[in-house]
Design a protein around this motif. Structure first.
Motif, short mmCIF file in Angstrom:
data_model
loop_
_atom_site.label_atom_id
_atom_site.label_comp_id
_atom_site.label_asym_id
_atom_site.label_seq_id
_atom_site.Cartn_x
_atom_site.Cartn_y
_atom_site.Cartn_z
N PHE A 1 -19.27 104.80 40.76
CA PHE A 1 -17.92 104.17 41.28
C PHE A 1 -17.71 103.12 41.93
CE2 PHE A 1 -15.58 108.18 40.25
CZ PHE A 1 -16.21 108.02 38.35
N TYR A 2 -18.91 102.48 43.07
CA TYR A 2 -18.17 101.35 43.24
C TYR A 2 -19.49 100.03 42.70
CZ TYR A 2 -16.42 102.53 48.26
OH TYR A 2 -15.89 103.35 48.87
N VAL A 3 -20.11 100.01 42.14
CA VAL A 3 -21.07 99.42 41.29
C VAL A 3 -20.13 99.33 39.85
CG1 VAL A 3 -23.37 99.31 39.78
CG2 VAL A 3 -23.52 100.61 42.14
N PHE A 4 -19.50 100.09 39.02
CA PHE A 4 -19.25 99.94 38.74
C PHE A 4 -17.86 99.03 38.80
CE2 PHE A 4 -19.12 103.52 35.61
CZ PHE A 4 -20.25 103.03 35.24
N THR A 5 -16.88 98.72 39.95
CA THR A 5 -15.87 98.04 40.62
C THR A 5 -16.52 96.53 40.67
OG1 THR A 5 -15.10 99.40 41.82
CG2 THR A 5 -14.00 97.50 42.20
N GLY A 6 -17.79 97.11 41.42
CA GLY A 6 -18.81 94.85 41.06
C GLY A 6 -19.21 94.11 40.01
N TYR A 7 -19.97 95.45 39.57
CA TYR A 7 -20.26 94.42 38.20
C TYR A 7 -18.88 94.58 37.29
CZ TYR A 7 -23.17 94.50 34.22
OH TYR A 7 -24.17 94.16 33.30
N LEU A 8 -18.01 94.85 37.13
CA LEU A 8 -16.71 94.23 36.56
C LEU A 8 -15.75 92.87 36.65
CD1 LEU A 8 -15.11 98.08 35.63
CD2 LEU A 8 -15.78 95.87 34.09
N MET A 9 -16.10 93.38 38.69
CA MET A 9 -15.66 91.99 39.73
C MET A 9 -15.74 91.30 39.48
SD MET A 9 -12.54 93.11 40.58
CE MET A 9 -11.99 91.14 41.44
N SER A 10 -17.81 91.10 39.03
CA SER A 10 -18.33 90.20 38.32
C SER A 10 -18.22 89.50 37.19
CB SER A 10 -19.67 90.15 38.62
OG SER A 10 -20.56 91.48 37.45
N GLY A 11 -17.79 90.07 36.38
CA GLY A 11 -17.69 89.90 35.01
C GLY A 11 -16.30 89.11 35.17
N VAL A 12 -15.04 89.44 35.93
CA VAL A 12 -13.73 88.67 36.23
C VAL A 12 -14.21 87.20 36.44
CG1 VAL A 12 -11.39 89.35 37.19
CG2 VAL A 12 -12.23 90.53 36.40
N ILE A 13 -14.77 87.21 37.38
CA ILE A 13 -15.40 85.81 38.09
C ILE A 13 -15.89 84.90 36.85
CG2 ILE A 13 -16.77 84.55 39.37
CD1 ILE A 13 -16.38 87.21 41.50
N VAL A 14 -16.61 85.56 36.46
CA VAL A 14 -17.27 84.38 35.14
C VAL A 14 -16.25 84.63 34.14
CG1 VAL A 14 -19.11 85.25 33.31
CG2 VAL A 14 -19.65 85.85 35.20
N ALA A 15 -15.05 85.22 33.87
CA ALA A 15 -14.22 84.82 32.64
C ALA A 15 -13.19 83.44 33.14
CB ALA A 15 -13.52 86.68 31.92
#
Length: 530
Positions: free
Chosen positions: A504-518
């Motif tokens: 779940f920590y990995v998911f959070t970081g992975y998804l937040m990186s997607g927010v930054i790219v978006a």
């Protein structure tokens, strides 16, 4: 020549002076000659399609393409219930089931580049018709498979064909609708796609409980074969009705076939209820035109169709969209596979007299291992469980409804993309600390909201590339999506059982990186009515 989007026409007999004439908002021009004046109207393509209006043609095209997209989802992901239904007939072992369940992902990986090439060089409609008919026939024939190997191979063929649908359907719809509605329509089409789980789980639940067996000579026709034919039907129906709609006029203009494009625009105008004559006589496209491929080797042509996506200035946009695709499909596919078990564990927990409502999402996930491993080895069951039915209905109604509601915000694509990446990221973080049973289920649904990005994502693939390359870009996006989904299911899906909190920590970081790219996507621009 063209300056700032306004056509400057030299006037004969007045030396080198130029005269600007505008009509319909500055998009038309008047050409003069020595004998008198003749009016020549030139329109940018988007203005030409806006003038054709929004009416019955567009409503029908939306319905047909939505059904084709739903058929694609059913064909690829609904194969899981076909494997369940055929397990007893073919006496399938676990390793055979695993091989069969991976087959729908093989086809898109093999054929995505080819479909991008066909879409960009032969046309959206032609590519879609080939894909839909090919997928329908492959799926229909698979209902009569004599063994599991033939069934698996036919699924590779079927998924190879329907892998074109997701990218090409969005392209055809986007290029055939006015700027005011195309964003809304693409999200409506995505809301229909969200019904794919419901659409195969509900008929599977009831059909696989039947017990008929008819000997037709070379095989015994049992319920799973009937289910296979039923699930293939949307592909065939959408293929049939697509024959009543036209090729993308934008593709035709880009391919140098302006007269045919104008003919189709005029027909769209008429089918949308306009009685007078279509006023556009000249359409221009302010982008690089498609290159000719007739006298070119197929491999060279394919290379020239693909390589611009990975060279400046397109390479940065390609990498951005591919990364967002990997984030969205990698996380979503790895979680959706657990939804039936999560709902099953949740319902059994809430019905238990010993339950106090204090369960974290990780504890619910660990309990699903016990649910999925309890199998009666003395009997063979080809039916699906009630919690799978409940999961399919919940998934379809919740996400289709949300997508339909947010379609009103279609002009805010960037905002929607960021929001539907941020909500899953915060839900993943919240699931680590939450201990409430109901809240765990809500957080899990929040984590799977990345699937609401799909329509927005593919609208970017269509809109941010020149017409000559948009089909290839979208099909390569499908390739990245299938690779990411397969990786998510096989790696993250198993890792979560052993290291749930870390996952779940990995998911959070992975998804937040997607927010930054978006955040680096183009700003939203509200479309203007004609």
């Amino acid at each position: 020549m063209v300056r700032g989007g306004i056509y400057i026409v030299n006037v004969a007999g007045i030396g080198d002076k130029s005269e600007k004439h505008s009509c319909n908002g500055g998009n038309g021009v008047k050409e003069h000659n020595g004998a008198g004046a003749t009016e020549l109207k030139k329109y940018d393509y988007q203005e030409a399609i806006n003038i054709s209006g929004n009416g019955s043609y567009n409503y029908g095209l939306l319905a047909v393409l939505s059904l084709s997209l739903l058929g694609m989802g059913i064909d690829i992901f609904g194969f899981s219930v076909i494997v369940t239904g055929s397990a007893c007939d073919f006496q399938l072992e676990l390793w055979q089931k695993n091989i069969m369940l991976s087959m729908p992902f093989v086809g898109p990986i093999v054929m995505s580049i080819a479909w991008g090439y066909i879409s960009d060089t032969q046309g959206r409609r032609k590519a879609l018709l080939i894909a839909l008919w090919g997928s329908f026939l492959s799926s229909f024939i698979s209902a009569f498979s004599p063994n599991w190997i033939i069934l698996a191979l036919l699924k590779v063929f079927s998924s190879s064909f329907c892998s074109a649908v997701q990218s090409v359907a969005y392209a055809l719809l986007n290029e055939s609708c006015t700027s005011a509605v195309k964003g809304v329509y693409m999200l409506i089409m995505t809301s229909v796609l969200m019904l794919f789980v419901l659409s195969y789980v509900v008929p599977a639940y009831y059909i696989l409980q039947l017990s008929f067996a008819y000997n037709i000579g070379f095989l015994t026709f049992t319920p799973w074969r009937l289910l296979t034919i039923l699930l293939a039907a949307p592909l065939g129906i959408s293929a049939f009705f697509l024959h009543f709609y036209y090729e993308s006029p934008k593709f035709l203009v880009n391919a140098g076939r302006e007269e045919l494009a104008l003919e189709f625009l005029a027909k769209i105008w008429t089918r949308n209820g306009k009685k007078d004559k279509y006023p556009v006589h000249k359409v221009v496209l302010h982008e690089e035109l498609s290159f000719k491929t007739q006298d070119m080797h197929i491999l060279k042509s394919l290379w020239l169709q693909t390589i611009p996506l990975f060279k400046p200035p397109l390479i940065w946009r390609t990498l951005q969209l591919f990364y967002l695709t990997a984030v969205i499909y990698g996380t979503n596919n790895s979680l959706v596979m657990w939804m039936p078990y999560i709902i099953g564990a949740f319902t059994s927990g809430t019905n238990s007299s010993t339950s106090d409502g204090s369960r974290s999402l990780c504890s619910i996930l660990r309990s699903t291992a016990n649910i999925s491993s309890v199998v009666d080895s003395t009997t063979c069951s080809s039916s699906i469980q009630f919690h799978t039915l409940l999961s399919g209905i919940t998934h379809g109604l919740v996400f289709a409804s949300i997508t339909l509601v947010v379609s009103k915000l279609a002009s805010w694509k960037k905002l929607l993309m960021i929001m539907f990446l941020l909500i899953p990221a915060l839900s993943s973080l919240g699931a680590i600390f939450n201990q409430n049973n109901l809240a765990s289920l809500i957080l899990f649904v929040g984590m799977t909201m990345t699937n609401l990005c799909m329509g927005v994502l593919f609208s970017y693939y269509v809109e941010l590339y020149p017409t000559s390359y948009s089909g290839m870009a979208a099909c390569l996006g499908v390739l990245v999506a299938r690779f990411s989904g397969l990786a998510g299911v096989n790696f993250l899906g198993s890792f979560v059982m052993m290291h749930c909190t870390m996952t779940f920590y990995v998911f959070t970081g992975y998804l937040m990186s997607g927010v930054i790219v978006a955040l680096f996507l183009p700003p939203d621009i509200k479309p203007k009515e004609v």
